[in-house]
Scaffold this motif. Structure first.
Motif, PDB file in Angstrom:
ATOM      1  N   ASP A 394       0.768  -1.249   0.190  1.00 57.28           N
ATOM      2  CA  ASP A 394       0.094   0.020   0.076  1.00 57.28           C
ATOM      3  C   ASP A 394       1.014   1.156  -0.052  1.00 57.28           C
ATOM      4  OD1 ASP A 394      -2.666  -1.201  -0.013  1.00 57.28           O
ATOM      5  OD2 ASP A 394      -2.107  -2.039   2.111  1.00 57.28           O
ATOM      6  N   ALA A 395       2.127   1.201   0.617  1.00 52.53           N
ATOM      7  CA  ALA A 395       2.833   2.213   0.806  1.00 52.53           C
ATOM      8  C   ALA A 395       3.512   2.735  -0.668  1.00 52.53           C
ATOM      9  CB  ALA A 395       3.923   2.278   1.873  1.00 52.53           C
ATOM     10  N   ASN A 396       3.933   1.655  -1.108  1.00 57.63           N
ATOM     11  CA  ASN A 396       4.413   1.771  -2.636  1.00 57.63           C
ATOM     12  C   ASN A 396       3.336   2.246  -3.605  1.00 57.63           C
ATOM     13  OD1 ASN A 396       7.050   0.920  -2.041  1.00 57.63           O
ATOM     14  ND2 ASN A 396       6.435  -1.264  -2.321  1.00 57.63           N
ATOM     15  N   ALA A 408       0.192  -8.073 -11.585  1.00 61.39           N
ATOM     16  CA  ALA A 408       0.191  -9.350 -11.743  1.00 61.39           C
ATOM     17  C   ALA A 408      -0.196  -9.360 -13.391  1.00 61.39           C
ATOM     18  CB  ALA A 408      -0.374 -10.536 -11.162  1.00 61.39           C
ATOM     19  N   GLY A 409       0.092  -8.529 -14.269  1.00 62.71           N
ATOM     20  CA  GLY A 409      -0.062  -8.608 -15.677  1.00 62.71           C
ATOM     21  C   GLY A 409      -1.483  -8.256 -15.941  1.00 62.71           C
ATOM     22  N   GLY A 410      -2.186  -7.715 -14.977  1.00 62.52           N
ATOM     23  CA  GLY A 410      -3.581  -7.139 -15.110  1.00 62.52           C
ATOM     24  C   GLY A 410      -4.691  -8.072 -14.437  1.00 62.52           C
ATOM     25  N   THR A 411      -3.904  -9.351 -13.989  1.00 70.32           N
ATOM     26  CA  THR A 411      -5.153 -10.267 -13.558  1.00 70.32           C
ATOM     27  C   THR A 411      -5.401  -9.986 -12.003  1.00 70.32           C
ATOM     28  OG1 THR A 411      -3.223 -11.646 -12.570  1.00 70.32           O
ATOM     29  CG2 THR A 411      -3.750 -11.823 -14.832  1.00 70.32           C
ATOM     30  N   LEU A 412      -5.058  -8.936 -11.237  1.00 68.17           N
ATOM     31  CA  LEU A 412      -5.274  -8.609  -9.811  1.00 68.17           C
ATOM     32  C   LEU A 412      -5.583  -7.176  -9.859  1.00 68.17           C
ATOM     33  CD1 LEU A 412      -5.376  -9.528  -6.951  1.00 68.17           C
ATOM     34  CD2 LEU A 412      -2.987  -8.945  -6.778  1.00 68.17           C
ATOM     35  N   ALA A 413      -6.898  -6.663  -9.820  1.00 66.63           N
ATOM     36  CA  ALA A 413      -7.402  -5.377  -9.801  1.00 66.63           C
ATOM     37  C   ALA A 413      -7.003  -4.676  -8.329  1.00 66.63           C
ATOM     38  CB  ALA A 413      -8.873  -5.538 -10.229  1.00 66.63           C
ATOM     39  N   VAL A 414      -6.674  -3.484  -8.315  1.00 72.04           N
ATOM     40  CA  VAL A 414      -6.252  -2.728  -7.469  1.00 72.04           C
ATOM     41  C   VAL A 414      -6.716  -1.577  -7.248  1.00 72.04           C
ATOM     42  CG1 VAL A 414      -4.079  -3.990  -6.925  1.00 72.04           C
ATOM     43  CG2 VAL A 414      -4.152  -1.792  -8.428  1.00 72.04           C
ATOM     44  N   ASP A 415      -6.919  -0.876  -6.002  1.00 67.74           N
ATOM     45  CA  ASP A 415      -7.570   0.215  -5.638  1.00 67.74           C
ATOM     46  C   ASP A 415      -6.639   1.334  -4.941  1.00 67.74           C
ATOM     47  OD1 ASP A 415      -9.180   2.485  -5.090  1.00 67.74           O
ATOM     48  OD2 ASP A 415     -10.745   1.412  -4.187  1.00 67.74           O
ATOM     49  N   PRO A 416      -5.963   2.403  -5.599  1.00 66.67           N
ATOM     50  CA  PRO A 416      -5.231   3.131  -5.113  1.00 66.67           C
ATOM     51  C   PRO A 416      -5.689   4.053  -3.811  1.00 66.67           C
ATOM     52  CG  PRO A 416      -4.812   3.600  -7.341  1.00 66.67           C
ATOM     53  CD  PRO A 416      -6.257   2.331  -7.100  1.00 66.67           C
ATOM     54  N   ALA A 417      -7.226   4.450  -3.972  1.00 65.45           N
ATOM     55  CA  ALA A 417      -7.758   5.147  -2.883  1.00 65.45           C
ATOM     56  C   ALA A 417      -7.814   4.334  -1.623  1.00 65.45           C
ATOM     57  CB  ALA A 417      -9.169   5.421  -3.336  1.00 65.45           C
ATOM     58  N   ALA A 418      -8.030   3.131  -1.982  1.00 62.65           N
ATOM     59  CA  ALA A 418      -8.117   2.181  -0.557  1.00 62.65           C
ATOM     60  C   ALA A 418      -6.714   2.076   0.429  1.00 62.65           C
ATOM     61  CB  ALA A 418      -8.402   0.675  -0.960  1.00 62.65           C
ATOM     62  N   SER A 421      -6.352   5.481   1.917  1.00 64.65           N
ATOM     63  CA  SER A 421      -7.123   5.616   2.870  1.00 64.65           C
ATOM     64  C   SER A 421      -6.578   4.994   4.228  1.00 64.65           C
ATOM     65  CB  SER A 421      -8.471   5.009   2.890  1.00 64.65           C
ATOM     66  OG  SER A 421      -9.409   5.042   3.908  1.00 64.65           O
ATOM     67  N   ALA A 422      -5.808   3.547   3.828  1.00 66.49           N
ATOM     68  CA  ALA A 422      -5.313   2.906   5.098  1.00 66.49           C
ATOM     69  C   ALA A 422      -4.022   3.436   5.740  1.00 66.49           C
ATOM     70  CB  ALA A 422      -4.999   1.533   4.426  1.00 66.49           C
ATOM     71  N   VAL A 423      -3.125   4.091   4.712  1.00 61.47           N
ATOM     72  CA  VAL A 423      -1.914   4.679   5.217  1.00 61.47           C
ATOM     73  C   VAL A 423      -2.464   5.908   5.887  1.00 61.47           C
ATOM     74  CG1 VAL A 423       0.189   5.822   4.456  1.00 61.47           C
ATOM     75  CG2 VAL A 423      -0.582   3.668   3.194  1.00 61.47           C
ATOM     76  N   ALA A 424      -3.365   6.866   5.488  1.00 63.19           N
ATOM     77  CA  ALA A 424      -3.722   8.119   6.065  1.00 63.19           C
ATOM     78  C   ALA A 424      -4.123   7.715   7.717  1.00 63.19           C
ATOM     79  CB  ALA A 424      -4.528   8.983   5.261  1.00 63.19           C
ATOM     80  N   GLN A 425      -5.141   6.605   7.593  1.00 61.61           N
ATOM     81  CA  GLN A 425      -5.942   6.726   8.913  1.00 61.61           C
ATOM     82  C   GLN A 425      -5.126   5.645   9.912  1.00 61.61           C
ATOM     83  OE1 GLN A 425      -9.491   4.081   8.315  1.00 61.61           O
ATOM     84  NE2 GLN A 425      -9.637   3.797  10.403  1.00 61.61           N
ATOM     85  N   HIS A 426      -4.412   4.956   9.484  1.00 63.78           N
ATOM     86  CA  HIS A 426      -3.347   4.045  10.556  1.00 63.78           C
ATOM     87  C   HIS A 426      -2.108   4.311  10.912  1.00 63.78           C
ATOM     88  CE1 HIS A 426      -6.815   0.985  11.086  1.00 63.78           C
ATOM     89  NE2 HIS A 426      -6.890   1.181   9.661  1.00 63.78           N
TER      90      HIS A 426
END
Length: 708
Positions: A394-396, A408-418, A421-426
């Protein structure tokens, strides 16, 4: 019943070969096509049933390659099943049969603690509780004489009690059995013949060596993981047969070689460090192809980071290490913190700092990273699979290093907003930091932890990391490689082809290897060359028989004889290789000279004391003509593909993000390019920060140079 191979392995084959490495987050698969092409796959690990991910990944590479399952001629497997059983305390209910008076050897240990003044440290609970450690009357003297015969009725009475308690596995560890194993063998025969439900491990079959605690601990670990490993390998074999693969299965051993499924089912303690060993073996082959002989091996995955060194093209080996939580270091300076395994293994330091390692802020406001990991399920927060705590991945993602759409070549969707949020909150809010600064803090602490592991195998061994080249692989290794190299003062980094699945590739480069040992304790001056040559002959016969059982003929077998030596009065040894010639007085004198030189290199001096010969060791290796070579890899083009464009990335705390070019790995050629630069491929992301340059060599490896 132990699983067996379907058929022996020929030394040359035109069949496909598969390498498989099960990690804490991803299971990596490489298929080596008969025509030399390589097909890669990363599948999320299935912790409850690790074999499911293996089968899914194999199905995927078979589909990519267009091969039928029956085209597979061999599978080489690195597994964390044994190590996870120890960490999670999920092994068998294990008992010990000991000589009367030696019931508590496991509890007494070596009377050491890893850190002298750590008041919070707790001694690891023995894998065999005291109620299951029973004594029987017998006694062998140190010279092998029978002092008291084995009381067979006591063995039977103990076995009946253990069966009633629901014990699954028994470790037989009698005093001085390394000098005379007759009583252990007799007790083993009684248990196997009359109590067939008990799985039995005798110390003379695992470690016929002096040092009572180390021998007992190693034997107990073998017994503890024996049922788990047997069930796993048998199920894996059935699952592979169900999809049409009936090829022999080999398991990567801790020493960097591979062993057959039958050997792994009998002595799984030799494969506890199975997965990491594959990467080091591959790095040694890579070094030979790039003319880089002195390497730091840096393997960062989703759960842990591993470090080892290669000197003169040869991986550093140890004959003993401790397996425990946190940083696992086979150091001569740090003992008492885990379960001792006195078996040949690549000298690897491991720390709980991977892409999935979770960042936390404690009650005192201190930021920490790992060893707790989000693993494959639920994974980092950006996966949006249920974890809301920030990880290194998440930090990266926040810093702009990773693809903001999918991995992983488009096989694993990710959400930068999540991830934001995790880095900011915790982390950010509790510490009063911006989200970017918090992400830099998480990444820096992870880098420092990994540099600490590397120093454990370099500086602690008297080696200067500034004189070596860092080889970075694993799914996260190339993302952190340059920053870790800067912390060490290292100026050269190699990111190999297929870096994200490199350990699986290293397994395809391994030879079969079996280790054997005989105790021969005597002063070197008094050693009888003829007697030692007789012992060496017995070891060579054992090695030849083990490899013949796996299908290797004599022409494909080599033997390496070694000796454990120390100064008289010491309790630890150095292992020195013997030459190929027969053992005579000249060979023993050369052995003394080599020992004194190795002692000076290790400790900085050599005493003027008599030298003692403790053990003879033999490594028997079976060689293949079709093992993977790293000087001309033909990787499927899809594995080198990536996005092309530009995105904002932050390379320094307090500095604004900068527009950074993003290239596919296939675009990098011999023309040197200056950072900042982000390079994407199917299996990993390579970060080239400012003040670093990158180019590709003829084999496709990326060579990074760090400016002063």
């Amino acid at each position: 019943m132990a699983a067996t191979n379907a058929s022996p392995i020929p030394q040359t084959t035109r069949a496909a070969r598969i390498g498989c490495d099960i990690g804490g987050t991803f299971t990596d698969i490489i298929l080596q096509h008969p025509d030399g092409r390589l097909f890669l796959n990363k599948t999320s690990t299935t912790p409850q049933q690790p074999g499911q991910a293996v089968v899914a990944g194999i199905r995927a590479v078979l589909a990519q390659s267009g091969l039928a399952p029956d085209a597979v001629g061999e599978l080489v497997h690195g597994t964390t099943v044994a190590s996870n059983a120890i960490l999670q305390k999920s092994g068998a209910r294990t008992a010990v049969l000991a000589t009367r008076g030696f019931r508590d050897v496991l509890e007494i240990g070596r009377i050491r603690t890893p850190t002298m003044f750590d008041l919070a440290w707790h001694k690891p609970e023995p894998l065999a509780p005291r109620r299951y450690r029973l004594e029987v009357n017998e006694r062998i003297a140190a010279d092998g004489r029978v002092v008291r015969p084995l009381d067979a009725d006591e063995v039977r009475a103990a076995a009946r009690r253990l069966e009633a308690e629901g014990v699954e596995a028994v470790a037989i560890c009698f005093i001085n059995s390394y000098a005379n194993s007759a009583h252990e063998i007799e007790a083993k025969h009684i248990l196997e013949a009359e109590f067939p439900r008990l799985l039995v491990t005798a110390s003379c079959d695992v470690l016929p060596e002096m040092k009572e605690y180390e021998r007992t601990s190693t034997t107990v670990v073998n017994a503890y993981i024996l049922p788990v490993m047997r069930r796993y390998l048998a199920r894996l074999q059935r699952d592979l047969e169900a999809i049409g693969i009936r090829a022999p299965i080999h398991v990567m051993a801790s020493n960097g070689g591979m062993i057959g499924i039958a050997a792994a089912s009998e002595r799984p303690v030799f494969a506890v460090a199975s997965g990491p060993a594959g990467g080091v073996t591959g790095a040694a082959r890579l070094g030979a192809s790039t003319q880089a002989q002195d390497l730091i091996v840096f393997d960062m995955g989703g759960t842990t980071a591993k470090a080892s060194i290669i000197e003169g093209g040869v991986p550093a080996l140890t004959n003993e290490y401790e397996f425990r939580d946190g940083i696992s270091v086979p150091s001569r300076f740090l003992k008492g913190g885990g379960y001792v395994l006195k078996v040949p293994a690549i000298d690897i330091a491991e720390v709980g700092a991977g892409g999935g390692s979770i960042a936390t802020v404690d009650a005192g406001g201190l930021l920490g990273v790992g060893p707790e990991s989000a693993g494959a399920d639920p994974g980092p927060a950006c996966y949006r699979l249920g974890n809301h705590r920030p990880t290194v991945t998440d930090a990266n993602m926040v810093l702009g290093y990773l693809n903001p759409v999918a991995l992983a070549g488009g096989t694993l969707a990710v959400d930068p907003a999540a991830a934001q949020s995790a880095v900011a909150q915790h982390v950010g809010t509790p510490l009063g930091l911006s989200t970017l600064d918090a992400a830099h803090g998480i990444r820096h602490i992870a880098n420092v932890n990994m540099a600490r592991a590397i120093r454990a195998v370099t500086v602690e061994r008297g080696r200067d990391p500034r004189d070596m080249t860092l080889v970075a692989f694993g799914g996260s290794g190339p993302t952190h490689a340059v920053d870790v190299a800067r912390l060490l003062g290292t100026r050269r980094v190699i990111v190999p082809v297929m870096a994200g699945v490199f350990s699986a590739g290293g397994m395809l480069a391994a030879d079969a290897e079996h280790d054997f040992l005989r105790a021969v304790t005597c002063r070197l001056d008094d050693a009888d060359p003829l007697q030692l040559e007789t012992v060496a002959g017995l070891l060579r016969r054992q090695g030849g028989e083990a490899l013949a059982a796996e299908g290797y003929d004599a022409a494909a077998v080599s033997m390496v004889l070694k000796a454990d030596l120390r100064f008289v009065g010491q309790s630890s040894e150095l292992t020195i290789a013997l030459g190929d010639a027969a053992i005579d007085r000249a060979a023993l004198e050369a052995l003394r000279t080599a020992f004194l030189q190795a002692y000076r290199e290790t400790f900085g001096y050599a005493a003027d004391e008599p030298v003692e010969l403790v053990n003879l060791r033999l490594s028997a290796r079976g060689h293949r003509d079709d093992r993977l070579a790293f000087d001309g890899l033909q990787v499927d083009r899809a594995a080198l593909a990536g996005t092309r464009g530009e995105r904002l990335a932050s390379f320094a705390r307090g500095a604004p993000p900068v527009a950074t070019p993003v290239l596919a790995r296939a675009e990098i050629d011999a023309l040197e390019r200056a950072g900042p630069l982000i390079i994407e491929s199917y299996d990993t992301t390579i970060v080239v920060p400012p003040a670093a340059r990158v180019r590709a060599d003829a084999a496709g490896n990326l060579l990074l140079a760090l400016d002063a």
